[in-house]
Design a protein around this motif. Sequence first.
Motif, PDB file in Angstrom:
ATOM      1  N   CYS A 164      29.883  43.219  44.573  1.00 52.67           N
ATOM      2  CA  CYS A 164      29.794  42.266  45.678  1.00 52.67           C
ATOM      3  C   CYS A 164      28.353  41.775  45.775  1.00 52.67           C
ATOM      4  CB  CYS A 164      30.212  42.901  47.001  1.00 52.67           C
ATOM      5  SG  CYS A 164      31.936  43.465  47.046  1.00 52.67           S
ATOM      6  N   ASP A 165      28.188  40.560  46.292  1.00 49.45           N
ATOM      7  CA  ASP A 165      26.834  40.010  46.361  1.00 49.45           C
ATOM      8  C   ASP A 165      26.026  40.616  47.492  1.00 49.45           C
ATOM      9  OD1 ASP A 165      28.353  38.797  48.329  1.00 49.45           O
ATOM     10  OD2 ASP A 165      27.404  36.843  48.122  1.00 49.45           O
ATOM     11  N   LEU A 166      26.695  41.064  48.570  1.00 44.10           N
ATOM     12  CA  LEU A 166      26.007  41.639  49.712  1.00 44.10           C
ATOM     13  C   LEU A 166      26.843  42.767  50.296  1.00 44.10           C
ATOM     14  CD1 LEU A 166      24.946  38.375  51.601  1.00 44.10           C
ATOM     15  CD2 LEU A 166      23.391  39.941  50.441  1.00 44.10           C
ATOM     16  N   TYR A 168      28.454  44.712  53.554  1.00 46.49           N
ATOM     17  CA  TYR A 168      29.004  44.122  54.771  1.00 46.49           C
ATOM     18  C   TYR A 168      27.951  44.073  55.882  1.00 46.49           C
ATOM     19  CZ  TYR A 168      31.923  43.432  58.898  1.00 46.49           C
ATOM     20  OH  TYR A 168      32.462  42.951  60.064  1.00 46.49           O
ATOM     21  N   ASN A 184      27.322  40.635  57.201  1.00 46.52           N
ATOM     22  CA  ASN A 184      27.563  39.683  56.115  1.00 46.52           C
ATOM     23  C   ASN A 184      29.081  39.520  55.943  1.00 46.52           C
ATOM     24  OD1 ASN A 184      24.694  39.600  55.425  1.00 46.52           O
ATOM     25  ND2 ASN A 184      25.018  41.671  54.633  1.00 46.52           N
ATOM     26  N   TYR A 187      30.752  37.963  52.602  1.00 42.55           N
ATOM     27  CA  TYR A 187      30.368  38.518  51.307  1.00 42.55           C
ATOM     28  C   TYR A 187      31.364  38.080  50.227  1.00 42.55           C
ATOM     29  CZ  TYR A 187      34.116  41.994  51.754  1.00 42.55           C
ATOM     30  OH  TYR A 187      35.338  42.604  51.865  1.00 42.55           O
ATOM     31  N   CYS A 189      33.066  38.810  46.252  1.00 42.82           N
ATOM     32  CA  CYS A 189      33.364  39.842  45.253  1.00 42.82           C
ATOM     33  C   CYS A 189      33.522  39.207  43.877  1.00 42.82           C
ATOM     34  CB  CYS A 189      34.657  40.583  45.589  1.00 42.82           C
ATOM     35  SG  CYS A 189      34.585  41.552  47.107  1.00 42.82           S
ATOM     36  N   THR A 426      33.979  48.206  55.517  1.00 41.93           N
ATOM     37  CA  THR A 426      33.983  46.804  55.089  1.00 41.93           C
ATOM     38  C   THR A 426      35.386  46.215  55.225  1.00 41.93           C
ATOM     39  OG1 THR A 426      32.228  47.262  53.501  1.00 41.93           O
ATOM     40  CG2 THR A 426      33.514  45.254  53.165  1.00 41.93           C
TER      41      THR A 426
END
Length: 444
Positions: A164-166, A168, A184, A187, A189, A426
């Motif tokens: 994932c880029d960020l 939660y 976030n 976010y 995936c 998350t």
Amino acid sequence: MYTAAIKPSSKLMNTNIGDLPEAVLVEILGRLPCYKYIAQCKRVSKHWCTVMSDPSFIGRFLCLQSDGKQTFMTRTLINFRGEEFLTRMSSSFKPLTPLFKTLMNFHHLKEEPVVVGTYNDLVLCCASRYHQRDYYICNPYTLKWVPLPPPPQVFKFTGVGFLCDLPYYNCKKNDLGGHDIQLNADYRCRIVRLVYHPDEMRIPSCEFKVQIFYSETGVWRESIVSSPSMFHLDQVNSGISFAHNGMLYWMSYSGKFLIGLDPFMMDNRNSNSISSTSNSADDGDHYECRFIEVDGSDDIILRCVGVYKGCLQMGDYDYDSHAVFFLELNEEVHSGAGKSCLELRKRVYSLDWEMVPDDIYDLNILSFDPNNDGTEGILYLYVSGCDDTHGDIFMCNICTGKSLKIFENHPRVYEYFPVAVPWWPTPVSRPPEREANALIPSSP
């Protein structure tokens, strides 16, 4: 001397917790000790559920958790069968059993799914270990999941990575001594599949295919990735990938090289196909993987065993000296022609001889403890005797050499995934609805 008791007014006597102002209710409920009690209180009423699902409540709850000086995020280790020997998720040896049963009942699966990737508290499951087709992004703490559209091509073996880029939420200390919480909710995936085509995987090449799932579009995209060095794809260990600093890595079976991909650099709107011989930006959008050669590993077989002191660690066990040694993958050094070598620092740690049985058959490094904070080097080892199907798991402190047996007669499994035990789970977002087997191929 006696003081007459003050009789409460009838209005106060008729007040219940449901009459409290919402701000007061948030302050009360936000002080519950953990999310398990939050989940229970959500069932009290629709109003409570609405209040406790609001981002402002989540932020307040996380702030109160951080002010309580609790550990920001505890992590544990699970294997592909969902087994945990650290009992941090729960007291059960198989904490993912409720999730597996739910998936089996809802999707009519004939056998338990397997874990193929993790990111924080999210777990990527698949209905089968081989010929992988049906994937599910799950949260075992909430028993929520989302099924993904199947990839259009299925092979017996495939290397899978999940990122994932960020996270939660982020928790950072501020200048006032408190903590700032950032949610976030949007976010993204990525699920990356290395395409192990049986007619191509044994042919040395500077290119290979990947299929990437984009959570924000709900589609798989196939791309051709180039490598600055030629290799056989069947040299890459498809069993497990590992994430570090926004990259997904796969290691060769021999431990001589790694390949790394940043799936968020491969934009879902543009082509990522490139030519291994082209250096011109005019030839279209492109992506080149990181090819990392591991020097100094001619006589050993290395495997990645996690992160320690901020660096990826690749290690092995020396039977003659009864010591474990690690190569730290530190600062990148470019060696020309697009290849990368890494500055490798070798560290050797002697172990306690008492942990090794007389009839030792196998000793394998499982993983560093995912909660290593840089001061304690806690390492987990699997040791088996003549029965190589089961063994004991030891917790070792590589700084002191001391060890402790923490699990007996554990089934033989070498690959473990780190999983977080968060303050707030998350949420699993459902991707946009798309046609089954949708695939956007890379442009020529």
